[in-house]
Design an enzyme around this catalytic site. Structure first.
Site, PDB file in Angstrom:
ATOM      1  N   LEU A  53      11.992  -8.976 -27.543  1.00 18.13           N
ATOM      2  CA  LEU A  53      10.889  -8.636 -26.639  1.00 18.13           C
ATOM      3  C   LEU A  53       9.983  -7.560 -27.216  1.00 18.13           C
ATOM      4  O   LEU A  53       8.946  -7.248 -26.613  1.00 18.13           O
ATOM      5  CB  LEU A  53      11.451  -8.165 -25.286  1.00 18.13           C
ATOM      6  CG  LEU A  53      12.557  -9.011 -24.654  1.00 18.13           C
ATOM      7  CD1 LEU A  53      12.972  -8.416 -23.309  1.00 18.13           C
ATOM      8  CD2 LEU A  53      12.130 -10.455 -24.481  1.00 18.13           C
ATOM      9  N   TYR A 103      -4.101  -9.088 -32.863  1.00 20.06           N
ATOM     10  CA  TYR A 103      -2.874  -9.170 -32.065  1.00 20.06           C
ATOM     11  C   TYR A 103      -2.378 -10.609 -32.004  1.00 20.06           C
ATOM     12  O   TYR A 103      -1.197 -10.892 -32.267  1.00 20.06           O
ATOM     13  CB  TYR A 103      -3.130  -8.625 -30.664  1.00 20.06           C
ATOM     14  CG  TYR A 103      -1.991  -8.835 -29.695  1.00 20.06           C
ATOM     15  CD1 TYR A 103      -0.754  -8.251 -29.917  1.00 20.06           C
ATOM     16  CD2 TYR A 103      -2.152  -9.609 -28.548  1.00 20.06           C
ATOM     17  CE1 TYR A 103       0.302  -8.440 -29.033  1.00 20.06           C
ATOM     18  CE2 TYR A 103      -1.112  -9.810 -27.657  1.00 20.06           C
ATOM     19  CZ  TYR A 103       0.120  -9.221 -27.897  1.00 20.06           C
ATOM     20  OH  TYR A 103       1.151  -9.413 -27.034  1.00 20.06           O
ATOM     21  N   LYS A 107       1.206 -12.388 -33.561  1.00 16.32           N
ATOM     22  CA  LYS A 107       2.172 -13.131 -32.747  1.00 16.32           C
ATOM     23  C   LYS A 107       2.332 -14.559 -33.260  1.00 16.32           C
ATOM     24  O   LYS A 107       3.443 -15.103 -33.318  1.00 16.32           O
ATOM     25  CB  LYS A 107       1.725 -13.137 -31.283  1.00 16.32           C
ATOM     26  CG  LYS A 107       1.950 -11.829 -30.551  1.00 16.32           C
ATOM     27  CD  LYS A 107       3.430 -11.550 -30.341  1.00 16.32           C
ATOM     28  CE  LYS A 107       3.683 -10.383 -29.415  1.00 16.32           C
ATOM     29  NZ  LYS A 107       5.125 -10.137 -29.185  1.00 16.32           N
ATOM     30  N   ASN A 132      -0.352 -13.175 -18.303  1.00 15.66           N
ATOM     31  CA  ASN A 132      -0.273 -11.842 -17.682  1.00 15.66           C
ATOM     32  C   ASN A 132       0.984 -11.760 -16.819  1.00 15.66           C
ATOM     33  O   ASN A 132       1.086 -12.445 -15.799  1.00 15.66           O
ATOM     34  CB  ASN A 132      -1.508 -11.589 -16.817  1.00 15.66           C
ATOM     35  CG  ASN A 132      -2.777 -11.551 -17.635  1.00 15.66           C
ATOM     36  OD1 ASN A 132      -2.962 -10.687 -18.471  1.00 15.66           O
ATOM     37  ND2 ASN A 132      -3.656 -12.522 -17.414  1.00 15.66           N
ATOM     38  N   HIS A 279      13.778   4.778  30.917  1.00 17.00           N
ATOM     39  CA  HIS A 279      14.757   5.671  31.522  1.00 17.00           C
ATOM     40  C   HIS A 279      15.545   4.920  32.598  1.00 17.00           C
ATOM     41  O   HIS A 279      15.111   3.871  33.084  1.00 17.00           O
ATOM     42  CB  HIS A 279      14.049   6.882  32.133  1.00 17.00           C
ATOM     43  CG  HIS A 279      13.225   7.650  31.132  1.00 17.00           C
ATOM     44  ND1 HIS A 279      13.747   8.155  29.968  1.00 17.00           N
ATOM     45  CD2 HIS A 279      11.904   7.991  31.142  1.00 17.00           C
ATOM     46  CE1 HIS A 279      12.799   8.781  29.293  1.00 17.00           C
ATOM     47  NE2 HIS A 279      11.660   8.695  29.974  1.00 17.00           N
ATOM     48  N   PRO A 280      16.719   5.423  32.962  1.00 22.00           N
ATOM     49  CA  PRO A 280      17.519   4.761  34.001  1.00 22.00           C
ATOM     50  C   PRO A 280      16.709   4.509  35.268  1.00 22.00           C
ATOM     51  O   PRO A 280      15.957   5.374  35.743  1.00 22.00           O
ATOM     52  CB  PRO A 280      18.646   5.755  34.261  1.00 22.00           C
ATOM     53  CG  PRO A 280      18.804   6.485  32.961  1.00 22.00           C
ATOM     54  CD  PRO A 280      17.410   6.606  32.417  1.00 22.00           C
ATOM     55  N   GLY A 281      16.815   3.306  35.814  1.00 20.99           N
ATOM     56  CA  GLY A 281      16.132   2.932  37.038  1.00 20.99           C
ATOM     57  C   GLY A 281      14.697   2.471  36.852  1.00 20.99           C
ATOM     58  O   GLY A 281      14.070   1.977  37.799  1.00 20.99           O
TER      59      GLY A 281
END
Length: 368
Positions: A53, A103, A107, A132, A279-281
């Protein structure tokens, strides 16, 4: 199995190594620019597979193109010949190998050396002309526009677009690594030019807009379709550029004497997620919808869901609690409410099949 990875500190290599290291049967030998010729020779005498690589695409001197991209490849070939072993080689070339630049030529020359070597010795060689590649750990402001855009947008920096209609061909790092691992497990091709799939097409303008929408989602809570395809890959890549101090963010909390209500996430086409407390109730809801549907999951506390058909007046009630994972769904045409019938604060998750639209809420008050 022993595996050699050249360019071990590079973007692709880091991802490959992080995948390979979970397999305890694989020993990874890394070669980088700080390694010596003696180390390379020693590694090649031991390994069963080579991921080549290493490469340069922005050297200080043009001579480095040939020295690294071509020269290192030829050195590896000679060392394999010296050992008299057929070690499969996977080589990451570039799509620019078809172009007449320094380049690309370096390669292409490396490819030619590998092809000749494979024909001469029947050593398996796999050559990938990489387009890419994007994904986590790719260096921004170097040679990847995706990395640069992700970094800049996530850091509130400007991006530059010369032509928004320029089309990019992209491959995602996880797809690359999956193919590499498959070849390592099943080296069944003697010599071949291979392709990375899937390939994605996107313009610079579309890329910038999509990445910007990821950033904006923390404010508007609207997420793109980040579970599949290119959007999934780009989103994972984008968030990988966030600094730790930005891993979290606050969302607005709506509080009153009943409890709190918090919207967490809105999707493009599958509604939104939120939670509330009571909340409760306390009773919440007492309304109906003509089209909207919802799913409720009590996380903590005890709840009673009440339903009444707005035409027939048929009634129904469901008692549930955080002790069992039971989803209660609201049905169009039935008015409904939820009451905290326990002694502690109730916490409830909520999904609605559409994003709330204040101009068209499809929500009508009517008691159960």
């Amino acid at each position: 199995m022993k595996v050699l990875v050249t360019g071990a500190n590079g973007f692709i290599a880091k991802n490959l190594i992080s995948h390979l290291k979970v397999n305890k049967d694989i020993e990874i030998l890394g070669y980088d620019r700080n390694s010596s010729q003696e180390e390379l020779s020693e590694y090649i005498s031991k390994v069963d597979f080579i991921f080549h690589l290493a490469g340069v695409n922005r050297p200080k001197e043009k001579s480095e193109f040939s020295l690294v991209n071509t020269g290192l490849t030829q050195t590896i070939i000679e060392l394999i010949k010296k050992n008299g072993r057929k070690i499969p080689i996977l080589f990451t070339s570039s799509s620019q190998a078809a172009l007449q630049n320094e380049y690309g030529k370096s390669k292409a020359d490396a490819e030619e050396s590998l092809v000749d070597f494979s024909r001469e010795t029947s050593t398996p060689v796999y050559i990938f002309r990489m387009p890419n590649v994007f994904g986590k750990w790719c260096k921004p402001n170097y040679n990847s526009v995706v990395a640069t855009f992700c970094y800049n947008i996530s850091h509130n920096l400007p991006i530059q677009i010369n032509d928004p209609n320029t089309e990019l061909t992209l491959v995602y790092i996880d797809d690359v690594i999956e193919l590499f691992q498959n070849l390592l497990a099943n080296p069944n091709v003697a010599q071949a030019y291979l392709e990375i799939e899937p390939k994605y097409k996107i313009t610079l303008g579309e890329l910038a807009d999509l990445l910007t929408s990821f950033k904006d989602s923390r404010d508007n809570l609207i997420t793109q379709k980040v579970g599949i395809g290119l959007t999934r890959a780009l989103y994972s890549t984008y968030v990988s550029y966030l600094e730790p101090k930005t891993f979290s963010y606050e969302v607005k909390q709506y509080a009153d004497n009943r409890g709190v209500f918090v919207e967490m996430l809105k999707t493009m086409d599958s509604g939104q997620f939120s939670f509330f407390t009571a909340h409760p109730g306390i009773t919440r809801g007492s309304h109906y919808h003509h089209s909207k549907t919802e799913k409720f999951l009590v996380i903590r506390g005890k709840a009673r869901f009440g339903f009444r058909h707005i035409v027939t007046n048929e009634r129904y009630a469901i008692d549930t609690s955080g002790e069992k994972s039971e989803i209660v769904e609201t049905i169009p045409g039935w008015t409904h409410d939820i009451t905290n019938i326990g002694d502690e604060e109730m916490i409830v998750m909520l999904w609605a099949n559409e994003i709330f639209d204040r101009a068209k809420p499809d929500t009508f008050s009517e008691p159960v």
